[in-house]
Design a protein around this motif. Structure first.
Motif, short mmCIF file in Angstrom:
data_model
loop_
_atom_site.label_atom_id
_atom_site.label_comp_id
_atom_site.label_asym_id
_atom_site.label_seq_id
_atom_site.Cartn_x
_atom_site.Cartn_y
_atom_site.Cartn_z
N PRO A 1 -72.56 -75.65 96.15
CA PRO A 1 -71.82 -76.50 96.83
C PRO A 1 -71.17 -77.64 96.40
O PRO A 1 -70.24 -78.18 97.02
N ARG B 1 -65.34 -75.44 102.84
CA ARG B 1 -66.28 -75.61 103.72
C ARG B 1 -65.52 -76.31 104.95
O ARG B 1 -65.83 -76.14 105.87
N ASP C 1 -74.16 -73.36 109.76
CA ASP C 1 -75.02 -74.36 109.10
C ASP C 1 -76.59 -73.79 109.39
O ASP C 1 -77.06 -73.92 110.32
N THR D 1 -79.00 -74.70 107.22
CA THR D 1 -79.80 -75.74 106.59
C THR D 1 -81.29 -76.39 107.39
O THR D 1 -81.78 -76.89 106.70
N LYS E 1 -80.66 -80.41 102.64
CA LYS E 1 -79.65 -80.36 101.79
C LYS E 1 -79.36 -79.11 101.64
O LYS E 1 -79.91 -77.97 101.15
N THR E 2 -77.70 -78.96 101.58
CA THR E 2 -77.37 -77.57 101.08
C THR E 2 -77.26 -77.58 99.85
O THR E 2 -76.76 -78.01 98.82
N ARG E 3 -77.93 -76.29 99.63
CA ARG E 3 -78.11 -75.83 98.00
C ARG E 3 -77.30 -74.88 97.77
O ARG E 3 -77.25 -74.37 96.58
N SER E 4 -76.59 -73.85 98.73
CA SER E 4 -75.89 -72.71 98.39
C SER E 4 -74.84 -72.69 99.62
O SER E 4 -75.28 -72.92 100.81
N VAL E 5 -73.64 -72.10 99.13
CA VAL E 5 -72.89 -71.64 100.31
C VAL E 5 -72.48 -70.11 100.00
O VAL E 5 -72.08 -69.79 98.80
N LEU F 1 -73.89 -72.13 105.27
CA LEU F 1 -74.76 -73.07 104.44
C LEU F 1 -76.16 -72.84 104.64
O LEU F 1 -76.79 -72.54 105.55
N SER F 2 -76.90 -72.87 103.39
CA SER F 2 -78.21 -72.54 103.18
C SER F 2 -78.85 -73.79 102.36
O SER F 2 -78.41 -74.20 101.44
N ALA F 3 -80.26 -74.04 102.42
CA ALA F 3 -80.98 -74.97 101.66
C ALA F 3 -81.77 -74.31 100.72
O ALA F 3 -82.37 -74.80 100.05
#
Length: 95
Positions: free
Chosen positions: A25, A34, A45, A47, A51-55, A65-67
């Motif tokens: 991200p 985004r 979203d 997450t 914290k967003t760690r991947s899109v 959005l994924s954590a």
């Protein structure tokens, strides 16, 4: 690509066959992607406030959005996928 459900964390799943890309991200073009998805109502979203760690970009033009780390989701798509084991992952420690 498999037509199976893959966990992206916190009980959320996606179809592996619908994934076009999984990206980090941090870059400016991804932040713009985004924001554009948010404006079009295509941002999801998943997450849970972490914290967003991947899109994740899908073939339906949704941006998710994924954590969970990019590498972890990629392994789940390549491997068995499907089960949610986020309780033991480091991503859940962010808050």
């Amino acid at each position: 690509m498999k037509n199976s459900l893959v966990s992206i964390g916190f009980g959320n799943v996606i179809y592996a066959s619908r994934v076009v890309a999984i990206v980090n991200p941090g870059s400016s073009p991804i932040r713009k992607l985004r924001e554009e998805a948010r404006e079009r109502g295509k941002l999801i979203d998943a997450t849970e406030g972490r914290k967003t760690r991947s899109v994740i970009v899908t073939d339906s033009d949704h941006v998710i959005l994924s954590a969970i780390q990019v590498e972890t989701i990629a392994q789940r798509i390549d491997g068995a996928g499907g089960h949610d084991d986020t309780g033991g992952e480091h991503e859940t420690e962010e808050g």
